[in-house]
Design a protein around this motif. Sequence first.
Motif, PDB file in Angstrom:
ATOM      1  N   ASN A   6       0.946  -1.215  -0.024  1.00 42.40           N
ATOM      2  CA  ASN A   6      -0.123  -0.201   0.051  1.00 42.40           C
ATOM      3  C   ASN A   6       0.914   1.193  -0.055  1.00 42.40           C
ATOM      4  OD1 ASN A   6       0.760   0.304   2.757  1.00 42.40           O
ATOM      5  ND2 ASN A   6      -0.931  -0.092   3.567  1.00 42.40           N
ATOM      6  N   THR A  88      -3.680  -6.095  -1.574  1.00 43.19           N
ATOM      7  CA  THR A  88      -3.376  -5.729   0.101  1.00 43.19           C
ATOM      8  C   THR A  88      -3.600  -6.875   0.722  1.00 43.19           C
ATOM      9  OG1 THR A  88      -5.469  -4.704   0.233  1.00 43.19           O
ATOM     10  CG2 THR A  88      -3.403  -3.342  -0.144  1.00 43.19           C
ATOM     11  N   SER A  89      -4.092  -8.085   0.364  1.00 43.55           N
ATOM     12  CA  SER A  89      -4.514  -9.353   1.157  1.00 43.55           C
ATOM     13  C   SER A  89      -4.257 -10.596   0.349  1.00 43.55           C
ATOM     14  CB  SER A  89      -5.999  -9.156   1.245  1.00 43.55           C
ATOM     15  OG  SER A  89      -6.824  -9.483   0.331  1.00 43.55           O
ATOM     16  N   THR A 115      -3.898  -9.278   5.872  1.00 44.58           N
ATOM     17  CA  THR A 115      -4.378  -8.077   5.284  1.00 44.58           C
ATOM     18  C   THR A 115      -3.814  -6.745   5.797  1.00 44.58           C
ATOM     19  OG1 THR A 115      -6.526  -9.300   5.704  1.00 44.58           O
ATOM     20  CG2 THR A 115      -6.653  -6.662   5.112  1.00 44.58           C
ATOM     21  N   LEU A 116      -3.304  -6.099   4.832  1.00 45.16           N
ATOM     22  CA  LEU A 116      -2.653  -4.810   4.933  1.00 45.16           C
ATOM     23  C   LEU A 116      -3.422  -3.520   4.899  1.00 45.16           C
ATOM     24  CD1 LEU A 116       0.347  -3.588   5.429  1.00 45.16           C
ATOM     25  CD2 LEU A 116       0.545  -3.683   3.033  1.00 45.16           C
ATOM     26  N   ASN A 117      -3.584  -2.792   5.936  1.00 43.76           N
ATOM     27  CA  ASN A 117      -4.286  -1.521   6.056  1.00 43.76           C
ATOM     28  C   ASN A 117      -3.552  -0.566   6.783  1.00 43.76           C
ATOM     29  OD1 ASN A 117      -6.557   0.012   5.955  1.00 43.76           O
ATOM     30  ND2 ASN A 117      -7.375  -0.431   7.875  1.00 43.76           N
ATOM     31  N   ASP A 118      -3.103   0.645   5.851  1.00 48.36           N
ATOM     32  CA  ASP A 118      -2.609   1.520   6.413  1.00 48.36           C
ATOM     33  C   ASP A 118      -1.047   0.949   6.983  1.00 48.36           C
ATOM     34  OD1 ASP A 118      -4.138   3.337   5.233  1.00 48.36           O
ATOM     35  OD2 ASP A 118      -5.134   3.572   7.374  1.00 48.36           O
ATOM     36  N   HIS A 119      -0.951   1.229   8.215  1.00 50.51           N
ATOM     37  CA  HIS A 119       0.373   0.840   9.020  1.00 50.51           C
ATOM     38  C   HIS A 119       0.319  -0.555   9.684  1.00 50.51           C
ATOM     39  CE1 HIS A 119       2.819   4.584   7.979  1.00 50.51           C
ATOM     40  NE2 HIS A 119       1.572   5.285   8.222  1.00 50.51           N
ATOM     41  N   GLN A 120      -0.769  -0.923   9.256  1.00 53.34           N
ATOM     42  CA  GLN A 120      -0.985  -2.350  10.290  1.00 53.34           C
ATOM     43  C   GLN A 120      -1.173  -3.704   9.233  1.00 53.34           C
ATOM     44  OE1 GLN A 120      -5.166  -3.354  12.242  1.00 53.34           O
ATOM     45  NE2 GLN A 120      -3.846  -2.252  13.871  1.00 53.34           N
ATOM     46  N   ARG A 122      -2.896  -7.381   9.557  1.00 59.01           N
ATOM     47  CA  ARG A 122      -3.440  -8.269  10.298  1.00 59.01           C
ATOM     48  C   ARG A 122      -3.521  -9.737   9.866  1.00 59.01           C
ATOM     49  NH1 ARG A 122      -7.817  -8.756  13.844  1.00 59.01           N
ATOM     50  NH2 ARG A 122      -9.438 -10.314  13.627  1.00 59.01           N
ATOM     51  N   GLN A 287      -2.610  -8.666  15.106  1.00 58.97           N
ATOM     52  CA  GLN A 287      -2.394  -7.565  14.270  1.00 58.97           C
ATOM     53  C   GLN A 287      -1.309  -7.077  14.717  1.00 58.97           C
ATOM     54  OE1 GLN A 287      -6.087  -7.091  15.077  1.00 58.97           O
ATOM     55  NE2 GLN A 287      -5.992  -5.013  16.523  1.00 58.97           N
ATOM     56  N   THR A 289       1.155  -3.260  14.159  1.00 56.22           N
ATOM     57  CA  THR A 289       1.298  -2.070  13.637  1.00 56.22           C
ATOM     58  C   THR A 289       2.673  -1.611  13.712  1.00 56.22           C
ATOM     59  OG1 THR A 289      -0.834  -1.518  14.778  1.00 56.22           O
ATOM     60  CG2 THR A 289       0.387   0.343  14.200  1.00 56.22           C
TER      61      THR A 289
END
Length: 291
Positions: A6, A88-89, A115-120, A122, A287, A289
């Motif tokens: 991302n 992203t996943s 799953t990649l979301n912003d700086h995290q 999961r 998860q 961060t």
Amino acid sequence: MLTLKNDYLTVQINPLGAELSSVKDNDSGMEYMWQADKTYWGRHAPLLFPIVGRLQDNQYRLNGTTYHMTQHGFARDREFTVVDQDETSVTLRLQADDQTKTLFPADFTLTVHYTLNDHQLRFAATVDNPAATPLTFSFGAHPGFNVPLGDPTADFSDYQVTVSPKKVYQRVPLVGPYSDTQHSVPMDLTQPLQLDHDLFDHDAKVLTLDNQETTLMLSSGVNDHGVALTLSAPYVGIWSPYPKRAPFVCFEPWWGLADDVQATGDLETKVAIHQLAAHDSFQASYQITYF
């Protein structure tokens, strides 16, 4: 390698073991994950299935038959099938086959999802039992993080681990590679735990969490970089190899434990084991961060 990306991070996952192998900051190129230098430890973040830790004499009994299995089980050394992937996943899957049944005579499906979301990032895992009989197993994860992060002149001892909620936890001692659940000891984590290689002279620090949501944060005063791992699990291990002065630390979510010092060898009575009913499912997640 399978790549997720991302605006902030680039993640690489190896289908061998479905192992998280790299997390890099896109702007600086800084690597967060331990890079498996065999001088210290030749893995990044293995998955632990169908056992966590070591068995007494590397063997167990199930339904009257003795089986051999090495530390942390076989999933970390098996090729997973990619079920689905986008930018992203990714979802990967491991199923029982003739080879796994020589070590673990059970049908199972292990599905993992990143799953990649912003700086995290999961992580979620599902164990499905397709059989008409219970599935006896443990599960865990073992991600390792570079220490230092972003400053090669920094030292291991410049870093600390903050555990939230801040309180006195019960720690399961290890006698050699085995759990001593009858002699848990208090560990005061109302203040950050300063990292020192000698902290691990008796192996991992294994905390009892009782499935309470808990966050472990790795940070330092030398820069603003670190990681925070949030989980809801029965146990978490904090580990770096000793006496090697290894430049990394692992935060290990565990849904299981190594054999107890009083283990009988029967898998069904193994400490912290799971009994999954016929046609039922088990879920585990955490998860991370990165900052």
